[in-house]
Design a protein around this motif. Structure first.
Motif, PDB file in Angstrom:
ATOM      1  N   THR A 156       0.845  -1.188   0.000  1.00 61.67           N
ATOM      2  CA  THR A 156       0.000   0.000   0.000  1.00 61.67           C
ATOM      3  C   THR A 156       0.886   1.245   0.000  1.00 61.67           C
ATOM      4  N   GLY A 157       0.336   2.329  -0.527  1.00 64.19           N
ATOM      5  CA  GLY A 157       1.144   3.547  -0.639  1.00 64.19           C
ATOM      6  C   GLY A 157       2.336   3.342  -1.545  1.00 64.19           C
ATOM      7  N   GLY A 158       2.102   2.683  -2.672  1.00 60.16           N
ATOM      8  CA  GLY A 158       3.206   2.310  -3.556  1.00 60.16           C
ATOM      9  C   GLY A 158       3.464   3.259  -4.702  1.00 60.16           C
ATOM     10  N   ALA A 159       2.901   4.458  -4.637  1.00 63.73           N
ATOM     11  CA  ALA A 159       3.043   5.378  -5.766  1.00 63.73           C
ATOM     12  C   ALA A 159       4.309   6.218  -5.706  1.00 63.73           C
ATOM     13  N   SER A 160       4.977   6.259  -4.552  1.00 61.55           N
ATOM     14  CA  SER A 160       6.186   7.069  -4.446  1.00 61.55           C
ATOM     15  C   SER A 160       7.037   6.577  -3.286  1.00 61.55           C
ATOM     16  N   GLY A 161       8.247   7.101  -3.188  1.00 60.35           N
ATOM     17  CA  GLY A 161       9.099   6.865  -2.038  1.00 60.35           C
ATOM     18  C   GLY A 161       9.415   5.413  -1.755  1.00 60.35           C
ATOM     19  N   ILE A 162       9.372   5.055  -0.482  1.00 61.85           N
ATOM     20  CA  ILE A 162       9.714   3.700  -0.052  1.00 61.85           C
ATOM     21  C   ILE A 162       8.758   2.680  -0.644  1.00 61.85           C
TER      22      ILE A 162
ATOM     23  N   VAL B 297      11.328  15.412   2.185  1.00 63.87           N
ATOM     24  CA  VAL B 297      11.779  16.747   1.790  1.00 63.87           C
ATOM     25  C   VAL B 297      10.647  17.771   1.883  1.00 63.87           C
ATOM     26  N   GLU B 298       9.406  17.323   1.726  1.00 65.86           N
ATOM     27  CA  GLU B 298       8.283  18.259   1.807  1.00 65.86           C
ATOM     28  C   GLU B 298       8.068  18.801   3.214  1.00 65.86           C
ATOM     29  N   LEU B 299       8.664  18.140   4.218  1.00 66.42           N
ATOM     30  CA  LEU B 299       8.585  18.670   5.576  1.00 66.42           C
ATOM     31  C   LEU B 299       9.252  20.029   5.678  1.00 66.42           C
ATOM     32  N   ALA B 300      10.201  20.302   4.775  1.00 67.98           N
ATOM     33  CA  ALA B 300      10.904  21.587   4.769  1.00 67.98           C
ATOM     34  C   ALA B 300      10.182  22.639   3.942  1.00 67.98           C
ATOM     35  N   GLY B 301       9.041  22.276   3.351  1.00 62.49           N
ATOM     36  CA  GLY B 301       8.315  23.215   2.508  1.00 62.49           C
ATOM     37  C   GLY B 301       8.732  23.112   1.049  1.00 62.49           C
ATOM     38  N   PRO B 302       8.237  24.002   0.201  1.00 64.42           N
ATOM     39  CA  PRO B 302       8.466  23.891  -1.248  1.00 64.42           C
ATOM     40  C   PRO B 302       9.812  24.410  -1.733  1.00 64.42           C
ATOM     41  N   ASP B 303      10.541  25.143  -0.898  1.00 68.61           N
ATOM     42  CA  ASP B 303      11.803  25.747  -1.334  1.00 68.61           C
ATOM     43  C   ASP B 303      12.899  24.687  -1.461  1.00 68.61           C
ATOM     44  N   ALA B 304      13.517  24.602  -2.635  1.00 74.37           N
ATOM     45  CA  ALA B 304      14.525  23.570  -2.902  1.00 74.37           C
ATOM     46  C   ALA B 304      15.733  23.706  -1.983  1.00 74.37           C
ATOM     47  N   ALA B 305      16.145  24.938  -1.700  1.00 71.61           N
ATOM     48  CA  ALA B 305      17.304  25.152  -0.831  1.00 71.61           C
ATOM     49  C   ALA B 305      17.008  24.691   0.590  1.00 71.61           C
ATOM     50  N   ALA B 306      15.792  24.942   1.052  1.00 73.61           N
ATOM     51  CA  ALA B 306      15.405  24.495   2.388  1.00 73.61           C
ATOM     52  C   ALA B 306      15.339  22.967   2.442  1.00 73.61           C
ATOM     53  N   GLN B 307      14.862  22.368   1.375  1.00 73.14           N
ATOM     54  CA  GLN B 307      14.794  20.909   1.327  1.00 73.14           C
ATOM     55  C   GLN B 307      16.190  20.293   1.373  1.00 73.14           C
TER      56      GLN B 307
ATOM     57  N   LEU C 104      18.035  17.807   4.244  1.00 70.96           N
ATOM     58  CA  LEU C 104      18.755  16.566   3.948  1.00 70.96           C
ATOM     59  C   LEU C 104      20.194  16.626   4.462  1.00 70.96           C
ATOM     60  N   ASP C 105      20.833  17.767   4.283  1.00 79.08           N
ATOM     61  CA  ASP C 105      22.220  17.915   4.746  1.00 79.08           C
ATOM     62  C   ASP C 105      22.298  17.823   6.267  1.00 79.08           C
ATOM     63  N   PHE C 106      21.354  18.448   6.943  1.00 75.88           N
ATOM     64  CA  PHE C 106      21.347  18.381   8.407  1.00 75.88           C
ATOM     65  C   PHE C 106      21.152  16.945   8.872  1.00 75.88           C
ATOM     66  N   MET C 107      20.196  16.243   8.267  1.00 72.49           N
ATOM     67  CA  MET C 107      19.940  14.862   8.667  1.00 72.49           C
ATOM     68  C   MET C 107      21.147  13.977   8.396  1.00 72.49           C
ATOM     69  N   ALA C 108      21.806  14.185   7.279  1.00 76.75           N
ATOM     70  CA  ALA C 108      23.003  13.404   6.959  1.00 76.75           C
ATOM     71  C   ALA C 108      24.087  13.615   8.016  1.00 76.75           C
ATOM     72  N   SER C 109      24.149  14.807   8.568  1.00 74.27           N
ATOM     73  CA  SER C 109      25.171  15.102   9.577  1.00 74.27           C
ATOM     74  C   SER C 109      24.919  14.368  10.887  1.00 74.27           C
ATOM     75  N   GLN C 110      23.698  13.875  11.082  1.00 68.49           N
ATOM     76  CA  GLN C 110      23.355  13.158  12.309  1.00 68.49           C
ATOM     77  C   GLN C 110      23.551  11.650  12.186  1.00 68.49           C
ATOM     78  N   ILE C 111      23.934  11.190  11.008  1.00 68.26           N
ATOM     79  CA  ILE C 111      24.009   9.757  10.720  1.00 68.26           C
ATOM     80  C   ILE C 111      25.466   9.316  10.630  1.00 68.26           C
ATOM     81  N   PRO C 112      25.853   8.253  11.332  1.00 68.84           N
ATOM     82  CA  PRO C 112      27.250   7.800  11.282  1.00 68.84           C
ATOM     83  C   PRO C 112      27.766   7.545   9.874  1.00 68.84           C
ATOM     84  N   LEU C 113      26.921   7.039   8.988  1.00 69.06           N
ATOM     85  CA  LEU C 113      27.373   6.794   7.618  1.00 69.06           C
ATOM     86  C   LEU C 113      27.461   8.069   6.783  1.00 69.06           C
TER      87      LEU C 113
END
Length: 251
Positions: A13-19, A190-200, A204-213
């Motif tokens: 279910t919910g197979g139209a996008s993302g995961i 990415v939509e959690l950051a709103g429609p602005d591409a730079a904010a999106q 992503l960059d902030f989240m990547a900084s929190q991940i060991p990998l």
């Protein structure tokens, strides 16, 4: 590629996008007959084309019981059974305590808890003994995230549904497990950051900084974890939660 799921019927279910889209595509590549759902007709049609193979799209909202009935009626007519069920449909938005509304709560729990419960319950007559159910949790369920408490609580509920259902379904040999992703580059994130591409990108960059990998996941990486838990390679894994988070909650 090995056809691990050749002759198997899989529902995502919910197979139209993302995961969900990546998971449905992975199952199709592994030989399954795949059913996917989505709420928007155009996006669902595009997903069916992208998935390829023996795939059927059924428009519907997993939080609406009548739409679930339509889904399972469609499967009954074509295959009359289900081998693997992935109740992936869900989502959420951000509101801090003090601003939470009844609408926000109903939408989040309707999609992430009610939808999951009835997606599984209504599938039981079709689900084969010895089959597999893979729920989609989240690292948010075990972390405190500002303005995300309702979503986090809904995903904690999903984790515990797997525990209860593992005992409920023990006589049928149906395994229930949970894949809990960390940050994944999906439209929903990415939509959690709103429609602005730079904010999106900043999110992503902030989240990547929190991940060991040092990066966020690609949806295909979550899909591989789902297909593993649904496969015979995971035949003695039940009631478990598999974190696919780059180590974010593990170190």
């Amino acid at each position: 590629m090995s056809k691990t799921f050749q002759g198997k019927v899989v529902v995502v279910t919910g197979g139209a996008s993302g995961i969900g889209l990546a998971t449905a595509k992975r199952f199709s590549e592994l030989g399954a007959s795949v059913y996917v759902t989505g709420r928007r007709e155009a996006e669902l049609a595009a997903a069916v084309k992208a998935i390829g193979g023996d795939v059927t799209g059924v428009r519907g909202d997993a939080s609406k019981l009548a739409d679930l009935d339509t889904l399972y009626d469609t499967i009954q007519q074509r295959h009359a059974h289900i081998d693997v069920l992935v109740p992936n449909a869900g989502g959420g938005s951000m509101l801090p305590l003090g601003a939470i509304t009844e609408e926000h709560y109903d939408d989040t729990f309707g999609r992430n808890v009610k939808g999951v419960i009835f997606t599984v319950q209504k599938a039981l007559p079709l689900l084969r003994d010895g089959g597999a159910i893979v729920l989609i949790g989240s690292t948010a369920a075990v972390q405190g995230t500002p303005a995300f408490s309702v979503y986090s609580a809904s995903k904690a509920a999903v984790r515990n549904l797997a525990r209860g259902w593992t005992t409920d379904l023990r006589e049928r040999g149906i395994r229930v497990n949970v894949v809990s992703p960390g940050p994944v580059k999906t439209p929903g994130l990415v939509e959690l950051a709103g429609p602005d591409a730079a904010a999106q990108q900043g999110l992503l960059d902030f989240m990547a900084s929190q991940i060991p990998l040092g990066r966020v996941a690609d949806p295909s990486e979550i899909a591989k974890a789902v297909t593993f838990l649904a496969s015979a390679d995971a035949s003695f894994i039940a009631g478990a939660e598999l974190f696919v988070d780059g180590g974010m909650t593990q170190v």
